[in-house]
Design a protein around this motif. Structure first.
Motif, short mmCIF file in Angstrom:
data_model
loop_
_atom_site.label_atom_id
_atom_site.label_comp_id
_atom_site.label_asym_id
_atom_site.label_seq_id
_atom_site.Cartn_x
_atom_site.Cartn_y
_atom_site.Cartn_z
N ALA A 99 37.53 16.70 -17.40
CA ALA A 99 37.92 18.00 -17.81
C ALA A 99 39.39 18.07 -17.96
N THR A 100 40.09 19.22 -18.20
CA THR A 100 41.32 19.56 -18.34
C THR A 100 42.24 20.24 -17.02
N SER A 101 41.15 20.78 -16.12
CA SER A 101 41.79 21.26 -14.79
C SER A 101 40.89 20.95 -13.90
N LYS A 102 41.27 21.20 -12.40
CA LYS A 102 40.39 21.07 -11.68
C LYS A 102 39.27 22.08 -11.45
N GLU A 103 39.56 23.27 -11.90
CA GLU A 103 38.53 24.52 -11.94
C GLU A 103 37.40 24.04 -12.78
N SER A 104 37.71 23.40 -14.04
CA SER A 104 36.86 23.08 -14.84
C SER A 104 36.05 21.91 -14.54
N ALA A 105 36.71 20.97 -13.84
CA ALA A 105 35.80 19.77 -13.32
C ALA A 105 34.80 20.47 -12.24
N GLU A 106 35.41 21.12 -11.40
CA GLU A 106 34.49 21.75 -10.16
C GLU A 106 33.38 22.55 -10.96
N ALA A 107 33.51 23.30 -11.94
CA ALA A 107 32.49 23.99 -12.58
C ALA A 107 31.32 22.96 -13.12
N MET A 108 31.88 21.88 -13.55
CA MET A 108 30.87 20.74 -13.95
C MET A 108 30.03 20.22 -12.87
N ILE A 109 30.78 19.90 -11.72
CA ILE A 109 29.97 19.55 -10.45
C ILE A 109 28.86 20.56 -9.98
N GLU A 110 29.55 21.71 -9.82
CA GLU A 110 28.57 22.97 -9.40
C GLU A 110 27.29 23.13 -10.23
N ALA A 111 27.48 23.08 -11.58
CA ALA A 111 26.62 23.23 -12.52
C ALA A 111 25.20 22.14 -12.33
N ALA A 112 25.97 20.65 -12.07
CA ALA A 112 24.68 19.90 -11.91
C ALA A 112 24.25 20.19 -10.46
N LYS A 113 25.02 20.38 -9.55
CA LYS A 113 24.11 20.78 -8.25
C LYS A 113 23.12 21.98 -8.37
N ALA A 114 23.59 23.07 -9.16
CA ALA A 114 22.57 24.10 -9.12
C ALA A 114 21.40 23.87 -9.91
N ASN A 115 21.50 22.90 -10.87
CA ASN A 115 20.31 22.64 -11.79
C ASN A 115 19.65 21.16 -11.52
N ASN A 116 20.05 20.72 -10.33
CA ASN A 116 19.66 19.29 -9.83
C ASN A 116 19.62 18.41 -11.03
N LYS A 117 20.79 18.21 -11.85
CA LYS A 117 20.66 17.29 -12.93
C LYS A 117 21.79 16.31 -12.58
N LYS A 118 21.61 15.15 -13.03
CA LYS A 118 22.54 13.97 -13.28
C LYS A 118 23.94 14.23 -14.02
N LEU A 119 25.20 14.17 -13.29
CA LEU A 119 26.39 14.26 -14.22
C LEU A 119 27.09 12.78 -13.79
N MET A 120 27.54 12.16 -14.97
CA MET A 120 28.14 10.95 -14.55
C MET A 120 29.35 10.88 -15.61
N ILE A 121 30.42 10.30 -15.25
CA ILE A 121 31.64 10.34 -15.87
C ILE A 121 31.89 8.80 -16.09
N ALA A 122 32.22 8.61 -17.74
CA ALA A 122 31.98 7.34 -18.45
C ALA A 122 33.36 6.45 -17.96
N HIS A 123 33.54 6.20 -16.70
CA HIS A 123 34.73 5.21 -16.38
C HIS A 123 33.94 3.89 -16.23
N ASN A 124 33.98 3.16 -17.39
CA ASN A 124 33.66 1.78 -17.38
C ASN A 124 34.32 0.79 -16.68
N GLN A 125 35.66 0.80 -16.14
CA GLN A 125 36.17 -0.07 -15.61
C GLN A 125 35.75 -0.53 -14.33
N ARG A 126 34.71 0.25 -13.57
CA ARG A 126 34.04 -0.11 -12.49
C ARG A 126 33.01 -1.12 -12.80
N PHE A 127 32.62 -1.27 -13.87
CA PHE A 127 31.50 -2.17 -14.21
C PHE A 127 31.91 -3.45 -14.95
#
Length: 341
Positions: A99-127
């Protein structure tokens, strides 16, 4: 078992090099649609993959035909599209920065929780194998106390890699929000948090535009970072490394130095204080130069999390913490002060 029905929103380079081929390779996935506002591009990609083309993500999500989507759009659309998708009952794999702000990132996290859906961010360096091995060595005490680190991610810039070249959204502040720091730097803040196993709490940064006179975003940034236990180190993100990509990380510990993706032949070199040197050949890191031939593992991990109903390996919360470091770096550069994350 029924296959997971997936669509990709945004048909630029990252979709064409990574998401689309990796979904196509995945035996548990049926690719059903692609979406892009560029009609010519979306039709071309749709015919290549034999899927339906949409020019409106709202229409695609309202169609009820997909279980999951990848969001591969310009940065400023990541959060709005992800939130609509999650609220439509669809799992989301979102490109970085989330996201481009903390607020919009939090909105994504909330939406994932509220709808019980998966949210993943494509940080491939971990793999990347060398990064996973380094984390393991640090975790089991083989490196001893960590004193310092330096990490860099730089290449010649997105004009050589983006489908739109110099006209790419990457160089337009209103669409990208942030340049090399968002494109490359956020990967490295995520990697450092992952390898060191602790949070970054303070940042001092210079975030500059020195190389690309045709854009209005940063293309060279150097940050000094401090972790919660007091480890200090540097992070450089650049679109001005013109001859060869640099994706190296060096960790300086009490018992050893770890050199990751620094030696052209060995993805991890461990130099012990005893004088012993161990070289690991763990396969190459994915780079923009390989034409998308390697597997970034991002899609595969996302699909597995949905099928097995497990936590995604890079959750919205994890993506948020890595983004917060970047936002603090921007603030530090603007105010000329050290910032708390």
């Amino acid at each position: 078992m029924e296959k997971l029905k997936v669509a990709v929103i945004g048909c630029g380079s990252i979709a064409q090099y990574r998401h689309l081929p990796e979904y196509k390779m995945n035996k548990d996935v049926e690719l059903v649609a692609v979406c892009d506002i560029n009609e010519e591009r979306v039709n071309k990609v749709a015919s290549e993959y034999g899927v339906k083309a949409y020019t409106s993500y709202e229409e695609l999500l309202a169609s009820g035909t997909v279980d999951a989507v990848s969001v591969c759009t310009p940065n400023y659309l990541h959060a709005p599209i992800s939130v609509v998708a999650l609220n439509s009952g669809v799992h989301v794999l979102c490109e970085k920065p989330m996201a481009t702000s903390k607020e919009s990132a939090e909105a994504m996290i909330e939406a994932a929780k509220a709808n019980n859906k998966k949210l993943m961010i494509a940080h491939n360096q971990r793999f990347v194998a060398s990064h996973q091995k380094a984390r393991q060595l640090i975790e089991n005490g083989e490196v001893g106390r960590i004193y310092s680190f330096r990490t860099a991610f730089g290449h010649g810039g997105p004009e050589g890699w983006s489908v739109d070249g110099k006209d790419s959204w990457f160089f337009r502040k209103e669409e990208a929000f942030i340049g090399a720091m968002g494109d490359l730097g956020v990967h490295k803040t995520d990697l450092l948090r992952y390898i060191l196993g602790e949070e970054i709490v303070e940042v001092g940064a210079f975030v500059e535009t020195t190389a690309k006179d045709f854009g209005d975003v940063d293309d060279n940034a150097v940050c000094v970072l401090k972790t919660e236990s007091g480890i200090v180190g540097t992070l450089a993100a650049s679109w001005a490394y013109t001859s060869k990509e640099d994706n190296s990380t060096i960790i300086y510990g009490e018992k050893a130095i770890l050199r990751l993706e620094d030696d052209p032949n060995y993805s991890l070199v461990v130099q012990y204080t005893t004088g012993e040197v161990v070289k690991y050949e763990l396969g190459k890191i994915q780079s923009n130069d390989d034409g998308g031939q390697s597997n970034s593992h991002v899609v595969e991990k996302f699909v597995d999390a949905i099928i097995n109903d497990t936590e995604t390996p890079v959750s919205g919360e994890e993506g948020f913490k890595s983004l917060a470091v970047i936002l603090a770096a921007l603030e530090s550069s603007e105010t000329k002060q050290i910032k708390q994350v």
